[in-house]
Design a protein around this motif. Structure first.
Motif, short mmCIF file in Angstrom:
data_model
loop_
_atom_site.label_atom_id
_atom_site.label_comp_id
_atom_site.label_asym_id
_atom_site.label_seq_id
_atom_site.Cartn_x
_atom_site.Cartn_y
_atom_site.Cartn_z
N SER A 49 -5.36 -4.03 -1.09
CA SER A 49 -5.58 -5.47 -1.26
C SER A 49 -4.28 -6.26 -1.17
N ASP A 50 -3.16 -5.61 -1.42
CA ASP A 50 -1.87 -6.31 -1.35
C ASP A 50 -1.36 -6.46 0.08
N ALA A 51 -1.79 -5.56 0.97
CA ALA A 51 -1.20 -5.44 2.30
C ALA A 51 -1.69 -6.53 3.23
N THR A 52 -1.11 -7.68 3.09
CA THR A 52 -1.49 -8.83 3.91
C THR A 52 -0.28 -9.36 4.65
N PRO A 53 -0.51 -10.12 5.72
CA PRO A 53 0.63 -10.75 6.41
C PRO A 53 1.45 -11.63 5.49
N MET A 54 0.80 -12.22 4.48
CA MET A 54 1.54 -13.08 3.54
C MET A 54 2.59 -12.27 2.78
N LEU A 55 2.23 -11.02 2.42
CA LEU A 55 3.19 -10.18 1.71
C LEU A 55 4.41 -9.91 2.59
N ILE A 56 4.16 -9.49 3.83
CA ILE A 56 5.27 -9.19 4.73
C ILE A 56 6.13 -10.42 4.96
#
Length: 851
Positions: free
Chosen positions: A791-798
């Protein structure tokens, strides 16, 4: 001529057309790489390129000479004006001892200066070393001249030895690294003179790896065998067994000239009272002759004592005894059967020595003279003394009162010829009886000895005596003299360490500054020995130096001042902290000492208190303060992104980038030792790891003797010497810890990095999220890197990670903006830790975005 090959370095002949010397003498300016270092050079000064250099790619240095109008036994010649260039130097403040001195012009120099190093400049002027040499029967030193001239003083010591033309009284060498510069200059001096061997070509005696006990401050002249045995027993029972026992002054047969030659001077009990005495025989005095073995009373004498000592105390591998270069303080008594011929000579101090500090030993021997054995007979003296000592089980000698011959040489061919005869005879005897290296040289701080006496001698004192109190009576000397001692040893080693393994002298473990001394000895790289009174020991302190078998955790190199301290004054400027560095096998160590408050006074010509400079000092330290590429076993730090810094006194760990400064503050006569360990990333787990060592030992990192990373990249095997608390830095808790293959309990301190909660991995190029102690998700709380889920692995995180372009260091109240090649850039190239589903989601997302 073939290259001079010696133990890993090569001195080659120079082709000046290919690689010319950086030194030129044009008109009245002596320049290095086009920068003036000496101006107004007189016309009688000559400069010639050295025919030797370290390698074909190294520019050669140059020799300075002069022509005088008349032949003389002593010349004082202006070489040129030294102005507005900071220098550090080593000069003789006593007849026997040298120390550090700084300035920026010729008039700041001191007399009897043995070496000068000129600081480099941002404009391109290199570091330059000016090294006084020997030439023929003459010996050179540097001193201040009028109007800021740097003068060379050249003297033979005998009115019968004169000359007027010289071509190589000084050697000049230039370079960009001050430590390499001095070493290279001494290597060229060896090729030029051919009279000595470098430390790196020799093997120090085994005592350098042993804890030792010296009898001097314990007994002074009242030393006796039963007391020595009792002293060793107390140390063994206290858990600090000595490997070396050094019988200092007090064991020899001596007497005054007024005494019958058959009667020993039994009344010499106070230090100083013995100095007018002369040696009566090679054998030990009555105290040791009368010793009866506790096992067999029929066995007597020094041999019985040494055997009993080694038999009862298995840790004692070495017994050394003291003697003076000339046999005793007052030399040899003339006309004594069984001793070589001797003549009483009245010592004559040169003008340079007359300006040194007043000294009890000098006063005593000048008043009573020295019983000198002529140079053609001196081998008989050493053979008689050393053959007897060897026969009774003695393993080596401390040779003291060395720099005496220059005062006695008028009728013996001058100082160089007399010294060469004595040192050659001593060397031959030591090679015959004590394995060639069983010597501690003392009171030897002068270039005559370094250039002529170190063919075989490998270990020598690099500082004045450890003084418990000030002999002049200043009660504050209990403290400020200890700072002087540190500075003597640290800076003298920069010069002397090329010839001999530096020995920082004994100390007493119960002294008010005992821990101050112990910390410096722990990282000095030399032997560690104390002179405690029998039964009076600080075992808690001693056990931070000594491992249970009587050995020590000795550094791989010898301690030197850090580069930023070389041209500063750590004794009386009120602001400079003495910092020294050394190398262990797998890490470096920095020592920081507040020595401010006493030192040399040009006005009173002695060491004295400067209480106005006593106070807290602050400095910065950096992993690159350590000269990692030094010695026979340099440590490569290429590619190292992070260092683990363990503070021994503060008991804390800090992670630091290679170029990052940390701040240190110390109260007067306090210290800190910092183990600096390169951090390695284990490839299979991306875990950061660095060995620290035994934190109960002052040289914590010296306990790490082997380090092997497992082939699979998920294990580390460390070989440890000693006992106590072993610490390592690991960014994740290990699964298991084993000792000799068996699992053992261990503690993992999740907040060991005091004050660095938000900085631990931000000091590398890999991003991790550590600041999650307030999270409600128990699986993701605590002091471990967060693992990103699906659930954390989003483009926003990167994007949030890539947008980080600065770091705020909360504990240092500063912000650092990230850059690459001088331009703003993201701080991180990598990120961790991701579950497999999270990683796959990111890869798929990236693929969709690319399409």
């Amino acid at each position: 001529m073939a290259p001079n090959l010696s133990n890993g370095y090569v001195v080659v002949n120079v082709d000046n057309g290919v690689n010319p010397s950086p030194f030129t003498l044009e008109g009245s300016s002596l320049t290095a790489n086009g920068h003036v270092i000496l101006s107004d050079v007189p016309k009688n000064i000559t400069l010639r390129p050295s025919p030797h250099t370290i390698s074909k790619s190294t520019a050669p240095g140059a020799f300075v000479g002069f022509n005088a109008a008349e032949a003389s036994s002593r010349h004082v010649v202006p070489i040129g004006q030294l102005k507005d260039i900071r220098f550090m130097s080593i000069f003789r403040f006593k007849v026997w001892w040298t120390t550090h001195w700084v300035g920026s012009k010729g008039s700041d120099l001191e007399q009897e200066t043995q070496i000068v190093i000129l600081e480099n400049s941002d404009a391109g002027r290199p570091y330059v070393v000016i090294l006084p040499l020997l030439e023929g029967g003459f010996r050179a030193s540097i001193q201040p001249g009028v109007e800021d001239f740097l003068d060379v003083c050249l003297e033979s010591g005998s009115t019968q030895v004169t000359d007027k033309g010289f071509s190589s009284v000084l050697y000049l060498h230039a370079g960009e690294d001050p430590f390499t510069l001095v070493k290279d200059a001494v290597k060229v001096a060896k090729a030029h003179l051919g009279t000595f061997n470098l430390l790196e070509e020799k093997t120090p005696p085994g005592i350098v790896d042993k804890f030792g006990w010296c009898t001097w401050d314990a007994f002074y002249l009242t030393v006796h065998p039963r007391g020595v045995i009792e002293g060793v027993r107390n140390l063994v029972e206290g858990g600090c067994p000595p490997g070396l026992v050094l019988l200092d002054d007090g064991w020899q047969s001596i007497g005054h000239d007024s005494d019958p030659i058959t009667k020993e001077g039994m009344g010499q009990t106070a230090a100083g009272e013995q100095m007018p005495c002369r040696l009566l025989k090679f054998q030990e005095n009555y105290k040791f002759v009368d010793y009866e073995s506790s096992k067999d009373p029929s066995i007597k004498g020094m041999g019985a004592f040494v055997k009993d000592l080694k038999d009862e105390f298995k840790s004692v591998d070495y017994v050394y005894v003291w003697h003076a270069l000339c046999g005793y303080w007052g030399g040899i008594r003339p006309n004594v059967p069984g001793l070589p011929e001797a003549v009483v000579i009245e010592p004559k101090l040169s003008p340079g020595l007359q300006n040194t500090m007043e000294d009890l030993a000098v006063d005593k021997i000048v008043n009573t003279g020295i019983g000198l054995v002529p140079p053609e007979l001196v081998s008989q003296m050493y053979e008689g003394l050393h053959s007897h000592l060897k026969s009774v089980g003695i393993d080596g000698v401390k040779v003291d009162v060395i720099h005496l011959l220059e005062m006695l040489c008028e009728n013996y061919g001058g100082r160089v010829n007399l010294a060469k005869a004595y040192y050659d005879a001593l060397t031959a005897s030591v090679r015959k009886h004590f394995d060639g290296n069983g010597v501690i040289a003392s009171m030897e701080h002068c270039n005559d000895f370094m250039f002529l006496g170190t063919e075989a001698i490998t270990l020598g004192r690099v500082g004045d005596d450890f003084w418990c109190t000030d002999p002049s009576g200043d009660p504050n000397g209990t403290f400020w003299l200890q700072g002087c001692h540190m500075v003597h040893c640290a800076y003298n080693s920069l010069w002397m360490g090329n010839f001999i393994q530096p020995d920082w002298d004994m100390f007493q473990s119960t002294h008010p500054c005992a821990a101050f001394h112990a910390a410096s000895r722990a990282i000095s790289g030399g032997p560690i020995y104390v002179s405690d009174t029998v039964g009076k020991h600080n075992f808690e302190l001693l056990k931070t130096l000594v491992v249970p078998d009587g050995s020590i955790l000795r550094c791989e190199y010898y301690a030197l001042p850090t580069r930023d301290c070389l041209f500063e004054d750590p004794l009386h400027d009120g602001r400079t902290m003495l910092k020294i560095w050394n190398l262990n096998k797998y890490n470096g160590v920095l020592g920081a000492f507040n020595c401010q408050g006493g030192g040399w006074s040009r006005e009173t010509r002695r060491n004295q208190c400067f209480s106005e400079y006593v106070g807290k000092v602050t400095s910065k330290a950096n992993p690159k303060d350590i000269e990692w590429n030094s010695g026979k076993n340099p440590i490569s730090i290429e590619g190292v992104q992070v260092f683990a810094l363990y503070y021994h006194q503060a008991k804390k760990l800090v992670l630091s980038k290679p170029t990052e400064d940390v701040e240190l503050s110390l109260e007067p006569f306090n210290f800190e030792l910092i183990i600096v360990s390169p951090v390695t990333t284990l490839p299979s787990k991306s875990v950061q790891f660095a060995p620290i060592g035994l934190v109960n030992m002052l040289n914590t990192g010296g306990a790490v003797k082997s380090l092997v990373y497992g082939e699979e990249g998920n294990s580390v095997q460390i070989g440890v010497k000693g006992t106590g608390e072993m610490r390592v830095f690991a960014s994740e808790k290990p699964l298991v810890c084993r000792i000799d293959g068996s699992p053992v309990a261990f503690e993992y301190e999740e907040n060991m990095q005091e004050g660095l909660e938000g900085e631990i991995t931000r000091r590398s190029l890999t991003h991790s999220s550590w600041d999650l102690t307030s999270t409600r998700d128990r699986e993701r709380g605590g002091w471990h890197p967060m693992t990103y889920k699906y659930s954390d692995a989003t483009p926003m995180l990167i994007k949030s990670i890539k947008d980080v372009d600065n770091i705020y260091y909360e504990t240092e109240y500063r912000r650092e903006w990230c850059s690459s090649k001088g331009k703003p850039s993201p701080c991180f190239l990598f990120a961790r830790k991701f579950t497999r589903p999270a990683a796959l989601r990111l890869l798929n997302t990236t693929t969709l975005e690319l399409r």
